[in-house]
Design a protein around this motif. Sequence first.
Motif, mmCIF file in Angstrom:
data_model
loop_
_atom_site.group_PDB
_atom_site.id
_atom_site.type_symbol
_atom_site.label_atom_id
_atom_site.label_comp_id
_atom_site.label_asym_id
_atom_site.label_seq_id
_atom_site.Cartn_x
_atom_site.Cartn_y
_atom_site.Cartn_z
ATOM 1 N N UNK A 116 -9.652 1.213 -0.410
ATOM 2 C CA UNK A 116 -9.407 1.708 0.943
ATOM 3 C C UNK A 116 -8.209 1.037 1.593
ATOM 4 N N UNK A 117 -7.647 0.035 0.933
ATOM 5 C CA UNK A 117 -6.514 -0.718 1.481
ATOM 6 C C UNK A 117 -5.431 -0.861 0.421
ATOM 7 N N UNK A 118 -4.254 -1.273 0.860
ATOM 8 C CA UNK A 118 -3.114 -1.386 -0.050
ATOM 9 C C UNK A 118 -2.969 -2.768 -0.661
ATOM 10 N N UNK A 119 -3.715 -3.745 -0.180
ATOM 11 C CA UNK A 119 -3.603 -5.103 -0.696
ATOM 12 C C UNK A 119 -4.558 -6.018 0.038
ATOM 13 N N UNK A 120 -4.509 -7.303 -0.296
ATOM 14 C CA UNK A 120 -5.469 -8.255 0.254
ATOM 15 C C UNK A 120 -4.808 -9.606 0.509
#
Length: 341
Positions: A116-120
């Motif tokens: 759900x996201x592009x990175x962390x």
Amino acid sequence: MTPTLHDVARLAGVSIKTVSNVINHHPNVRPATRERVELAIAELGYTPNLTARNLRSGRTGAFALAVPDLGLSYFAELAATIIQEAESRGVGVLVEQTGGDREREIELLRSPRRGLTDGLIFSPLGMGQEDVAHLDVSYPLVLLGERIFDGPSDHVTMQNVEAARAATEYLLEQGRRRIAVVGAHAGEVIGSAGLRLAGYRAALDAAGIDYDDDLVGYTTMWHRANGAETMRELLDRGVAFDAVFGLNDTLALGAMRALQESGLRVPDDVWVVGFDDLDEAQYSIPSLATIDPGQDWIARTAVETLLARIEVPGEQGPARRLLADFRLVRRESAPGDAPRD
């Protein structure tokens, strides 16, 4: 009717590609052109279709931030700064708490939610050096903290040993010789507590002063209550000291409360120095001298580094370790000879 990209381009007298470059913060746009496009966007009330843009680019327009505990002031302030930095770049942030639990941290790294996201941006507390292989993930990752080193991802961190040594040296230079420590973790070598205790010991060694384990107060968590409890234990044992180094500000503030309850005056009887330069440190009575470890720089650099990896995945070179500068902040609890900040 809802204004479109074409409407903005027509009003600004530029191409659709130029409008897109302005919206996506492309650097190669002349200031005058950027201003004209931004004025047209404002006049028309144009809002970019983020869903369509993200579908085309394969991105979500958001990244995740995982921290141990937002109840700890350091992580709350860090998260707020990271969110502000991301929003200034048009990116959202999904914040998760791990509780510092190793299994939860490992599960978070491989969770389907990462899609759900592009990175962390990830600050582990339960994981350790033996878990470095878990950081070899398929998405952009920026590591924070002092639990794992030399991993496969970019690592933005602070100079714990050097900063703790500077805090201790400052107390020694001002004539303090019996410096108690609040917040050590038994047996820890890698981690904030272990590294900061190493800096404390290095300063003592350089000054020719023997390390005395009786001066070290051990605890588990780094909350105010732990600082107060650890200080009361030192006092109950009859340990003599003329200064206290709290391994973070919340510990130092709790210790300062216990000192005052016992009838000891800060700084008349005991000097106190913390670590982190939390906002509340300047408003305590007395205000808390501390180490500013470069938290704002860490937040900004973590966001910039992650977004660069997201923008051009796999083309930013090998993983990097990026170290923040630090400074000693003199305040009322350890005034010294120099003007206070």
